[in-house]
Design a protein around this motif. Sequence first.
Motif: not given
Length: 255
Positions: A76-96
């Motif tokens: 999971v850390a390897a995937a979210t280490d990508h800036p764009l994917l990490g941004f999308v994941v953080a944005f959606i989780l923060w929104d939830a």
Amino acid sequence: MTIADIAWAGSTGLIVIAVWVETMTDLVRPDRWRRRLHDLAGGALLAVASLPASFVAANVARTVWPVLGRTTPSTVAAATDHPLLGFVVAFILWDALGWVDHWIGHRTRIGWVTHRPHHGGSSFNLTLALRQSPYPLAGIALLPLVALTGVSFETAAIAVAVSNTWQAMVHTQARLPLPGWLEKTVMTPATHEVHHDHGGVVNLGPVLTLWDRAAGTYCAPPGHPHEPPHHDGQLQTGFRGGEGVATTVADRAHA
């Protein structure tokens, strides 16, 4: 100055400029200038009062972020280490998480104590964006949870800054034409005004409408989506955990 500091400073600057422009526009209207000055003064005081706690919340998150990040599975850390994917994941989780925090803010007494200042303005306008609680429970308790995804603190800070800017802007009185698909996907000024009109029981999502649609709390704005606000009343009651019914200034004036 770090990337996180720049993101938050940029978001704050955009919000302050937007509030100032809308307020100055209202000051030329004889039927609004007194209330708008009152709203601006009250919002500014609350914004300043919330700064110390917000500073503490941000630094608590910055401190615990590396510790929580180490618990993230390596894949999971390897995937979210990508800036764009990490941004999308953080944005959606923060929104939830923001939807949950907003639900708590209207459905529990302690939540309403922290959220009530936001619903204390005289009308629906951008000064509401300044009315932040001096007790940012969401920032202290919820923001560190984003670290569990493996997203870097800087990436999460940018996602939060974008989210906060959108959440502030939906309090504007302006009604800008947006594509139909976008109005169904994200909160708009017309959609968020429904939240303020209905005592916080509907449209709790910070940015995305997804969570409200899933929970059955989404309510589309009445009439044409681009029509101006139907009144200039602002909710004074928004606690939905008991028997109270939310009312507006306009409602009480006709009672």
